[in-house]
Design an enzyme around this catalytic site. Structure first.
Site, PDB file in Angstrom:
ATOM      1  N   ASP A 130      49.224  52.396  41.330  1.00 31.51           N
ATOM      2  CA  ASP A 130      48.079  52.680  40.471  1.00 31.51           C
ATOM      3  C   ASP A 130      47.914  54.199  40.378  1.00 31.51           C
ATOM      4  O   ASP A 130      48.498  54.842  39.521  1.00 31.51           O
ATOM      5  CB  ASP A 130      46.868  51.969  41.093  1.00 31.51           C
ATOM      6  CG  ASP A 130      45.631  52.017  40.237  1.00 31.51           C
ATOM      7  OD1 ASP A 130      45.757  52.110  39.014  1.00 31.51           O
ATOM      8  OD2 ASP A 130      44.519  51.938  40.791  1.00 31.51           O
ATOM      9  N   LYS A 159      51.138  51.067  36.734  1.00 28.97           N
ATOM     10  CA  LYS A 159      50.168  51.435  35.691  1.00 28.97           C
ATOM     11  C   LYS A 159      50.400  52.899  35.328  1.00 28.97           C
ATOM     12  O   LYS A 159      49.823  53.792  35.959  1.00 28.97           O
ATOM     13  CB  LYS A 159      48.746  51.254  36.217  1.00 28.97           C
ATOM     14  CG  LYS A 159      48.336  49.822  36.520  1.00 28.97           C
ATOM     15  CD  LYS A 159      46.889  49.778  37.023  1.00 28.97           C
ATOM     16  CE  LYS A 159      46.426  48.374  37.334  1.00 28.97           C
ATOM     17  NZ  LYS A 159      45.111  48.330  37.998  1.00 28.97           N
ATOM     18  N   ASP A 181      44.635  40.831  45.150  1.00 26.69           N
ATOM     19  CA  ASP A 181      43.380  40.165  45.484  1.00 26.69           C
ATOM     20  C   ASP A 181      42.166  40.702  44.735  1.00 26.69           C
ATOM     21  O   ASP A 181      42.188  41.794  44.169  1.00 26.69           O
ATOM     22  CB  ASP A 181      43.114  40.326  46.980  1.00 26.69           C
ATOM     23  CG  ASP A 181      42.718  41.756  47.339  1.00 26.69           C
ATOM     24  OD1 ASP A 181      43.413  42.692  46.896  1.00 26.69           O
ATOM     25  OD2 ASP A 181      41.696  41.936  48.021  1.00 26.69           O
ATOM     26  N   GLU A 192      56.147  47.521  47.090  1.00 29.24           N
ATOM     27  CA  GLU A 192      54.719  47.601  46.753  1.00 29.24           C
ATOM     28  C   GLU A 192      54.386  46.569  45.690  1.00 29.24           C
ATOM     29  O   GLU A 192      55.214  46.285  44.822  1.00 29.24           O
ATOM     30  CB  GLU A 192      54.389  49.004  46.190  1.00 29.24           C
ATOM     31  CG  GLU A 192      53.792  49.965  47.190  1.00 29.24           C
ATOM     32  CD  GLU A 192      52.345  49.659  47.561  1.00 29.24           C
ATOM     33  OE1 GLU A 192      51.882  48.510  47.393  1.00 29.24           O
ATOM     34  OE2 GLU A 192      51.672  50.582  48.050  1.00 29.24           O
ATOM     35  N   ASP A 193      53.184  46.039  45.753  1.00 28.99           N
ATOM     36  CA  ASP A 193      52.737  45.150  44.683  1.00 28.99           C
ATOM     37  C   ASP A 193      52.492  45.935  43.400  1.00 28.99           C
ATOM     38  O   ASP A 193      52.975  45.582  42.335  1.00 28.99           O
ATOM     39  CB  ASP A 193      51.468  44.384  45.098  1.00 28.99           C
ATOM     40  CG  ASP A 193      50.390  45.283  45.692  1.00 28.99           C
ATOM     41  OD1 ASP A 193      50.593  46.519  45.790  1.00 28.99           O
ATOM     42  OD2 ASP A 193      49.321  44.761  46.071  1.00 28.99           O
ATOM     43  N   ARG A 213      44.930  35.638  46.303  1.00 30.88           N
ATOM     44  CA  ARG A 213      46.290  36.169  46.489  1.00 30.88           C
ATOM     45  C   ARG A 213      47.340  35.098  46.237  1.00 30.88           C
ATOM     46  O   ARG A 213      48.484  35.399  45.946  1.00 30.88           O
ATOM     47  CB  ARG A 213      46.466  36.706  47.913  1.00 30.88           C
ATOM     48  CG  ARG A 213      45.656  37.962  48.218  1.00 30.88           C
ATOM     49  CD  ARG A 213      46.147  38.570  49.515  1.00 30.88           C
ATOM     50  NE  ARG A 213      45.216  39.557  50.065  1.00 30.88           N
ATOM     51  CZ  ARG A 213      45.200  40.839  49.722  1.00 30.88           C
ATOM     52  NH1 ARG A 213      46.027  41.290  48.824  1.00 30.88           N
ATOM     53  NH2 ARG A 213      44.342  41.667  50.279  1.00 30.88           N
ATOM     54  N   GLY A 249      48.962  43.303  49.889  1.00 29.88           N
ATOM     55  CA  GLY A 249      49.261  42.798  48.551  1.00 29.88           C
ATOM     56  C   GLY A 249      50.715  42.480  48.264  1.00 29.88           C
ATOM     57  O   GLY A 249      51.013  41.611  47.446  1.00 29.88           O
ATOM     58  N   PHE A 282      42.388  45.693  35.595  1.00 28.05           N
ATOM     59  CA  PHE A 282      42.373  45.077  36.919  1.00 28.05           C
ATOM     60  C   PHE A 282      43.012  43.690  36.870  1.00 28.05           C
ATOM     61  O   PHE A 282      42.630  42.848  36.066  1.00 28.05           O
ATOM     62  CB  PHE A 282      40.950  44.979  37.457  1.00 28.05           C
ATOM     63  CG  PHE A 282      40.913  44.518  38.882  1.00 28.05           C
ATOM     64  CD1 PHE A 282      41.237  45.388  39.920  1.00 28.05           C
ATOM     65  CD2 PHE A 282      40.607  43.193  39.200  1.00 28.05           C
ATOM     66  CE1 PHE A 282      41.241  44.951  41.242  1.00 28.05           C
ATOM     67  CE2 PHE A 282      40.609  42.755  40.525  1.00 28.05           C
ATOM     68  CZ  PHE A 282      40.926  43.641  41.538  1.00 28.05           C
TER      69      PHE A 282
HETATM   70  P1  IMP Z   1      47.388  53.512  44.672  1.00 28.56           P
HETATM   71  O1  IMP Z   1      47.470  54.286  45.954  1.00 28.56           O
HETATM   72  O2  IMP Z   1      46.190  53.920  43.853  1.00 28.56           O
HETATM   73  O3  IMP Z   1      48.652  53.539  43.848  1.00 28.56           O
HETATM   74  O4  IMP Z   1      46.987  52.070  45.106  1.00 28.56           O
HETATM   75  C1  IMP Z   1      47.770  50.988  45.132  1.00 28.56           C
HETATM   76  C2  IMP Z   1      46.993  49.845  45.772  1.00 28.56           C
HETATM   77  O5  IMP Z   1      45.724  49.623  45.110  1.00 28.56           O
HETATM   78  C3  IMP Z   1      47.764  48.567  45.585  1.00 28.56           C
HETATM   79  O6  IMP Z   1      48.684  48.379  46.636  1.00 28.56           O
HETATM   80  C4  IMP Z   1      46.673  47.521  45.522  1.00 28.56           C
HETATM   81  O7  IMP Z   1      46.336  47.082  46.810  1.00 28.56           O
HETATM   82  C5  IMP Z   1      45.477  48.240  44.924  1.00 28.56           C
HETATM   83  N1  IMP Z   1      45.363  47.965  43.462  1.00 28.56           N
HETATM   84  C6  IMP Z   1      45.604  48.827  42.459  1.00 28.56           C
HETATM   85  N2  IMP Z   1      45.404  48.249  41.253  1.00 28.56           N
HETATM   86  C7  IMP Z   1      45.027  46.954  41.499  1.00 28.56           C
HETATM   87  C8  IMP Z   1      44.705  45.813  40.649  1.00 28.56           C
HETATM   88  O8  IMP Z   1      44.705  45.867  39.406  1.00 28.56           O
HETATM   89  N3  IMP Z   1      44.377  44.670  41.308  1.00 28.56           N
HETATM   90  C9  IMP Z   1      44.356  44.553  42.669  1.00 28.56           C
HETATM   91  N4  IMP Z   1      44.666  45.581  43.490  1.00 28.56           N
HETATM   92  C10 IMP Z   1      44.994  46.783  42.911  1.00 28.56           C
END
Ligand code: IMP
Length: 182
Positions: free
Chosen positions: A107, A135, A163, A103-104, A169, A48, A156
Site C-alpha cells: 500500500d 496499489k 482482514d 506480502e498480501d 480472512r 495477511g 479497501f
Molecule cells: P504498507 O506498509 O502501507 O504497504 O502496508 C501494507 C499492509 O497494510 C498490508 O500488509 C495489509 O496488512 C494492510 N493493508 C493495506 N491495504 C489494505 C486493504 O485494502 N485491506 C486490508 N489490509 C490492507
C-alpha cells in the site's frame, strides 16, 4: 458471490478465486525463472499473507524451497516519530540465501522498505518481493514489488487473507468496499 456486510460496511465482489489462482501460478513461474538457487527462503509477512504464501509455495513446485513467517510488532516509541515497528520471528540464518518476501498487499510501501533493509543487513544474497496486490497510487516510499499479482486502485479490500478488524480472512474471493461506503 453477493454483497457482504461486515461491521456495518458493505463489500462487493472484486477478484474471483479462479482469477486469483491464475495470477498465483503466473507469479510462481516468474519467481522460479528468476531464481539462481534451488533453495530459496520464502518469508511470509503475517498475518495477511498466510493464504497467498501457502498457495505460492505449492505453485512454486520447488521441493527445496523453505518458508518462514515474520511479523511486525508495533509499540509506542519514545522518539517523536511515534510508532516504531519491530520485526519478530526471523530465526533463520539468511546469510547468502535468496529471500522472497511474500506480502498480501503493498500500500504505502513502508513495510516493504523496512523489511528489505533489514534482510539485506542480515546478509541475504538477494531480496525480492512478491505481493499479490499492489496499489500504485498509494506508494510513498520504496519501489514496486518485483512480482505482482494484481495492480489495483487505492480502495479497501478484504478476503484471501486480508482482514477487516481481524475478520473475513477466510473468504476465497477478494471483495472491495463499496464506493458510497467511505
Ligand atoms: P504498507 O506498509 O502501507 O504497504 O502496508 C501494507 C499492509 O497494510 C498490508 O500488509 C495489509 O496488512 C494492510 N493493508 C493495506 N491495504 C489494505 C486493504 O485494502 N485491506 C486490508 N489490509 C490492507
Amino acid at each position: 458471490m453477493n454483497e457482504l456486510t461486515i461491521n456495518g460496511l458493505t463489500f462487493e465482489p472484486y477478484l474471483k478465486e479462479s482469477d486469483i489462482q491464475k495470477q498465483v501460478q503466473r507469479v510462481a513461474s516468474e519467481i522460479r525463472a528468476s531464481l539462481t538457487t534451488d533453495n530459496p527462503l520464502l518469508l511470509c509477512v503475517l498475518n495477511g499473507a498466510f493464504v497467498f504464501a501457502a498457495d505460492l509455495l505449492r505453485a512454486l513446485d520447488m521441493p527445496e524451497a523453505e518458508i518462514s513467517f515474520v511479523r511486525f510488532k508495533s509499540y509506542e516509541g519514545t522518539s517523536s516519530t511515534g510508532e516504531i515497528k519491530q520485526l519478530i520471528g526471523l530465526t533463520e540464518d539468511i546469510t547468502g540465501r535468496e529471500v522472497v518476501i511474500v506480502e498480501d498487499i503493498v500500500d504505502t510501501g513502508l513495510t516493504a522498505v523496512k523489511l528489505r533493509e533489514l534482510l539485506v543487513s542480515h546478509g541475504a544474497k538477494s531480496v525480492v518481493m512478491a505481493a499479490l496486490l499492489f496499489k500504485p497510487a498509494s506508494i510513498t516510499v520504496g519501489q514496486k514489488p518485483e512480482f505482482v499479482g494484481f495492480e489495483i486502485p487505492s480502495r479497501f479490500i478484504i478476503g484471501y487473507g486480508l482482514d477487516l478488524d481481524g475478520k473475513v480472512r477466510g473468504l476465497r474471493d477478494i471483495m472491495v468496499l463499496k464506493e458510497n461506503e467511505k
